[in-house]
Design a protein around this motif. Structure first.
Motif, PDB file in Angstrom:
ATOM      1  N   ARG A  72      38.563 -17.553  33.157  1.00 16.00           N
ATOM      2  CA  ARG A  72      37.989 -16.840  34.285  1.00 16.00           C
ATOM      3  C   ARG A  72      38.487 -17.483  35.571  1.00 16.00           C
ATOM      4  O   ARG A  72      38.363 -18.691  35.764  1.00 16.00           O
ATOM      5  N   PHE A  73      39.073 -16.684  36.459  1.00 16.67           N
ATOM      6  CA  PHE A  73      39.598 -17.173  37.722  1.00 16.67           C
ATOM      7  C   PHE A  73      38.770 -16.609  38.875  1.00 16.67           C
ATOM      8  O   PHE A  73      38.352 -15.450  38.852  1.00 16.67           O
ATOM      9  N   THR A  74      38.556 -17.428  39.891  1.00 13.25           N
ATOM     10  CA  THR A  74      37.919 -16.961  41.123  1.00 13.25           C
ATOM     11  C   THR A  74      38.730 -17.477  42.313  1.00 13.25           C
ATOM     12  O   THR A  74      39.428 -18.483  42.212  1.00 13.25           O
ATOM     13  N   TRP A  75      38.637 -16.794  43.435  1.00 15.40           N
ATOM     14  CA  TRP A  75      39.360 -17.209  44.639  1.00 15.40           C
ATOM     15  C   TRP A  75      38.612 -16.697  45.861  1.00 15.40           C
ATOM     16  O   TRP A  75      37.729 -15.849  45.786  1.00 15.40           O
ATOM     17  N   ASN A  76      38.984 -17.237  47.002  1.00  7.58           N
ATOM     18  CA  ASN A  76      38.398 -16.832  48.273  1.00  7.58           C
ATOM     19  C   ASN A  76      39.534 -16.358  49.165  1.00  7.58           C
ATOM     20  O   ASN A  76      40.429 -17.132  49.493  1.00  7.58           O
ATOM     21  N   GLY A  77      39.519 -15.102  49.566  1.00  6.01           N
ATOM     22  CA  GLY A  77      40.663 -14.549  50.263  1.00  6.01           C
ATOM     23  C   GLY A  77      40.442 -14.194  51.709  1.00  6.01           C
ATOM     24  O   GLY A  77      41.212 -13.438  52.288  1.00  6.01           O
ATOM     25  N   LEU A  78      39.366 -14.709  52.333  1.00  2.00           N
ATOM     26  CA  LEU A  78      39.113 -14.356  53.721  1.00  2.00           C
ATOM     27  C   LEU A  78      40.082 -15.076  54.647  1.00  2.00           C
ATOM     28  O   LEU A  78      40.266 -16.290  54.565  1.00  2.00           O
ATOM     29  N   ARG A  79      40.702 -14.328  55.539  1.00  3.56           N
ATOM     30  CA  ARG A  79      41.655 -14.900  56.486  1.00  3.56           C
ATOM     31  C   ARG A  79      40.953 -15.245  57.805  1.00  3.56           C
ATOM     32  O   ARG A  79      39.862 -14.780  58.096  1.00  3.56           O
ATOM     33  N   LEU A  91      47.189  -8.777  41.314  1.00  2.00           N
ATOM     34  CA  LEU A  91      47.237  -9.928  40.420  1.00  2.00           C
ATOM     35  C   LEU A  91      48.424  -9.812  39.485  1.00  2.00           C
ATOM     36  O   LEU A  91      48.654  -8.762  38.893  1.00  2.00           O
ATOM     37  N   THR A  92      49.159 -10.904  39.361  1.00  2.00           N
ATOM     38  CA  THR A  92      50.251 -10.970  38.389  1.00  2.00           C
ATOM     39  C   THR A  92      49.873 -12.005  37.343  1.00  2.00           C
ATOM     40  O   THR A  92      49.822 -13.203  37.625  1.00  2.00           O
ATOM     41  N   PHE A  93      49.592 -11.538  36.134  1.00  2.00           N
ATOM     42  CA  PHE A  93      49.215 -12.426  35.028  1.00  2.00           C
ATOM     43  C   PHE A  93      50.132 -12.067  33.869  1.00  2.00           C
ATOM     44  O   PHE A  93      51.333 -12.271  33.943  1.00  2.00           O
ATOM     45  N   LEU A  94      49.617 -11.536  32.809  1.00  2.00           N
ATOM     46  CA  LEU A  94      50.470 -11.007  31.748  1.00  2.00           C
ATOM     47  C   LEU A  94      51.056  -9.661  32.166  1.00  2.00           C
ATOM     48  O   LEU A  94      52.064  -9.208  31.634  1.00  2.00           O
ATOM     49  N   ASP A  95      50.386  -9.018  33.101  1.00  2.00           N
ATOM     50  CA  ASP A  95      50.893  -7.786  33.695  1.00  2.00           C
ATOM     51  C   ASP A  95      50.436  -7.760  35.147  1.00  2.00           C
ATOM     52  O   ASP A  95      49.931  -8.762  35.678  1.00  2.00           O
ATOM     53  N   VAL A  96      50.617  -6.651  35.833  1.00  2.00           N
ATOM     54  CA  VAL A  96      50.230  -6.534  37.237  1.00  2.00           C
ATOM     55  C   VAL A  96      49.083  -5.540  37.346  1.00  2.00           C
ATOM     56  O   VAL A  96      49.117  -4.470  36.737  1.00  2.00           O
ATOM     57  N   THR A 120      45.877 -17.109  23.961  1.00  2.00           N
ATOM     58  CA  THR A 120      46.283 -18.078  22.938  1.00  2.00           C
ATOM     59  C   THR A 120      45.669 -19.438  23.242  1.00  2.00           C
ATOM     60  O   THR A 120      45.788 -19.926  24.371  1.00  2.00           O
ATOM     61  N   PRO A 121      45.020 -20.070  22.273  1.00  2.00           N
ATOM     62  CA  PRO A 121      44.447 -21.398  22.529  1.00  2.00           C
ATOM     63  C   PRO A 121      45.532 -22.422  22.853  1.00  2.00           C
ATOM     64  O   PRO A 121      46.657 -22.357  22.361  1.00  2.00           O
ATOM     65  N   GLY A 122      45.167 -23.380  23.697  1.00  2.00           N
ATOM     66  CA  GLY A 122      46.068 -24.482  24.008  1.00  2.00           C
ATOM     67  C   GLY A 122      47.307 -24.083  24.775  1.00  2.00           C
ATOM     68  O   GLY A 122      48.361 -24.686  24.611  1.00  2.00           O
ATOM     69  N   LYS A 123      47.212 -23.111  25.644  1.00  2.00           N
ATOM     70  CA  LYS A 123      48.376 -22.626  26.384  1.00  2.00           C
ATOM     71  C   LYS A 123      48.079 -22.607  27.871  1.00  2.00           C
ATOM     72  O   LYS A 123      46.962 -22.334  28.299  1.00  2.00           O
ATOM     73  N   LYS A 124      49.121 -22.877  28.670  1.00  2.00           N
ATOM     74  CA  LYS A 124      48.993 -22.863  30.121  1.00  2.00           C
ATOM     75  C   LYS A 124      49.303 -21.471  30.657  1.00  2.00           C
ATOM     76  O   LYS A 124      50.322 -20.869  30.313  1.00  2.00           O
ATOM     77  N   TYR A 125      48.409 -20.937  31.515  1.00  2.00           N
ATOM     78  CA  TYR A 125      48.582 -19.611  32.098  1.00  2.00           C
ATOM     79  C   TYR A 125      48.630 -19.725  33.622  1.00  2.00           C
ATOM     80  O   TYR A 125      47.982 -20.596  34.218  1.00  2.00           O
ATOM     81  N   LEU A 180      48.370 -14.957  48.395  1.00  2.00           N
ATOM     82  CA  LEU A 180      47.183 -15.752  48.709  1.00  2.00           C
ATOM     83  C   LEU A 180      47.239 -17.121  48.046  1.00  2.00           C
ATOM     84  O   LEU A 180      47.111 -18.154  48.689  1.00  2.00           O
ATOM     85  N   THR A 181      47.437 -17.144  46.757  1.00  2.00           N
ATOM     86  CA  THR A 181      47.473 -18.411  46.024  1.00  2.00           C
ATOM     87  C   THR A 181      48.049 -18.184  44.641  1.00  2.00           C
ATOM     88  O   THR A 181      48.151 -17.049  44.156  1.00  2.00           O
ATOM     89  N   THR A 182      48.422 -19.272  43.998  1.00  2.00           N
ATOM     90  CA  THR A 182      48.845 -19.262  42.595  1.00  2.00           C
ATOM     91  C   THR A 182      47.944 -20.222  41.833  1.00  2.00           C
ATOM     92  O   THR A 182      47.850 -21.404  42.182  1.00  2.00           O
ATOM     93  N   LEU A 183      47.270 -19.731  40.821  1.00  2.00           N
ATOM     94  CA  LEU A 183      46.332 -20.519  40.036  1.00  2.00           C
ATOM     95  C   LEU A 183      46.925 -20.810  38.663  1.00  2.00           C
ATOM     96  O   LEU A 183      47.531 -19.937  38.047  1.00  2.00           O
ATOM     97  N   GLU A 184      46.733 -22.044  38.207  1.00  2.00           N
ATOM     98  CA  GLU A 184      47.193 -22.446  36.874  1.00  2.00           C
ATOM     99  C   GLU A 184      46.027 -23.030  36.103  1.00  2.00           C
ATOM    100  O   GLU A 184      45.235 -23.795  36.645  1.00  2.00           O
ATOM    101  N   GLU A 185      45.929 -22.681  34.840  1.00  2.00           N
ATOM    102  CA  GLU A 185      44.859 -23.216  34.004  1.00  2.00           C
ATOM    103  C   GLU A 185      45.255 -23.133  32.540  1.00  2.00           C
ATOM    104  O   GLU A 185      46.112 -22.344  32.152  1.00  2.00           O
TER     105      GLU A 185
END
Length: 291
Positions: free
Chosen positions: A17-24, A35-40, A54-59, A75-80
């Motif tokens: 689960r990803f969250t972000w704050n996008g107020l400029r 959002l660009t993840f496995l698709d757009v 998939t368990p044990g994988k970086k996204y 806005l940002t790039t998140l990794e987890e």
């Protein structure tokens, strides 16, 4: 200038689960996020959940804030990471051996690397129902020690990617110690054997003809997350210290006696020569006086 706060949380081994704050700073609220993840995909919320991963994988998730259909800013790039699965371990013991000062341990096979084998050792203190309870407590202690050491490494930010074989317990063999860490990676053939105990007691090694209990805790890793599996404890006895052959002792004794005899004879010859020289000198002196 703006500095968005971002956060990524783990729900499970297969969910992120990803969250972000996008107020400029100019107070212009974006119409939507791309959002660009496995698709757009386009969303209007500042939180999204992805399942069936998939368990044990970086996204990686790239977030763009869009104010019009043609105007979008990154806005940002998140990794987890998703959490790893429990270690799948195939235990092996057929190649284990001992000397009078060391123990050679056959490592289990980690079937879902990457991860680590933690080897712990202490002197075995006997059998019986009471000891069975103590052994179970020690297994739990071994797991706690590994978790504590792992947390310490992360806290100190020491990504030590080398194998370690150490931990001399001094004179306290009954104290459980981590004696080796063997890393398992996907790109390399795993180590099959590890020798421990040779550095104990200042390099003298383990006690001969003595039982030791070996604990192996296997870890799987994925980024900052770990899962552990405690293998069945192994009781191993060091070999008896080899005795010197009788003929070797006899040979050493005879050589020592012969050397002593040679030295004695040499000293006696020197003494006789000195005595004879003294007699001759005295006789010559007496002859001169009589003349």
């Amino acid at each position: 200038y703006w500095n968005p706060r971002t956060r990524a949380e783990i729900d499970a081994k297969t969910t992120l689960r990803f969250t972000w704050n996008g107020l400029r700073s100019n107070n212009d609220n974006p119409g939507y996020y791309t959002l660009t993840f496995l698709d757009v995909k386009n969303v209007t919320d500042t939180e999204i959940k992805f399942a069936h991963l998939t368990p044990g994988k970086k996204y990686t998730l790239e977030v763009k804030e869009c104010f019009t259909t043609v105007h979008c800013d990154i806005l940002t790039t998140l990794e987890e990471w998703t959490e790893p699965e429990k270690p799948r371990v195939l235990e092996k013991t057929e190649l284990q051996t001992t000397t009078d000062t060391t123990i050679t341990i056959q490592l289990p096979v980690l079937q879902n690397p990457p991860g680590m084998h933690w080897i712990l050792l202490r002197k075995y203190s006997g059998g019986g129902d009471e000891h069975h309870t103590r052994k179970q407590d020690t297994e739990k202690k071994a797991l706690v020690m590994v978790r504590t050491e792992r947390a310490k490494e992360r806290k100190e930010a020491q990504a030590r990617r080398r194998n370690r074989r150490s931990a001399d317990p001094g004179e306290n063999d009954h104290s459980l110690r981590i004696v080796a860490k063997i890393e398992v990676v996907e790109e390399k053939d795993p180590e099959e054997l590890v020798v421990v105990g040779g550095d104990w007691h200042g390099g003298k090694g383990l006690e001969s003809d003595t039982e030791y209990i070996v604990f192996i805790v296997t870890e799987t890793r994925a980024g900052p997350y770990s899962e552990y599996f405690s293998c069945k404890p192994r009781i191993m006895r060091t070999a008896k210290r080899p005795k010197e052959p009788a003929f070797l002792g006899m040979t050493v004794g005879l050589c020592s006696a012969a050397l002593f005899l040679i030295c004695f004879i040499a000293a006696l010859v020197v003494k006789l020569k000195k005595s004879r020289s003294l007699v001759v000198t005295q006789a010559a002196a007496s002859g001169k006086e009589s003349l």
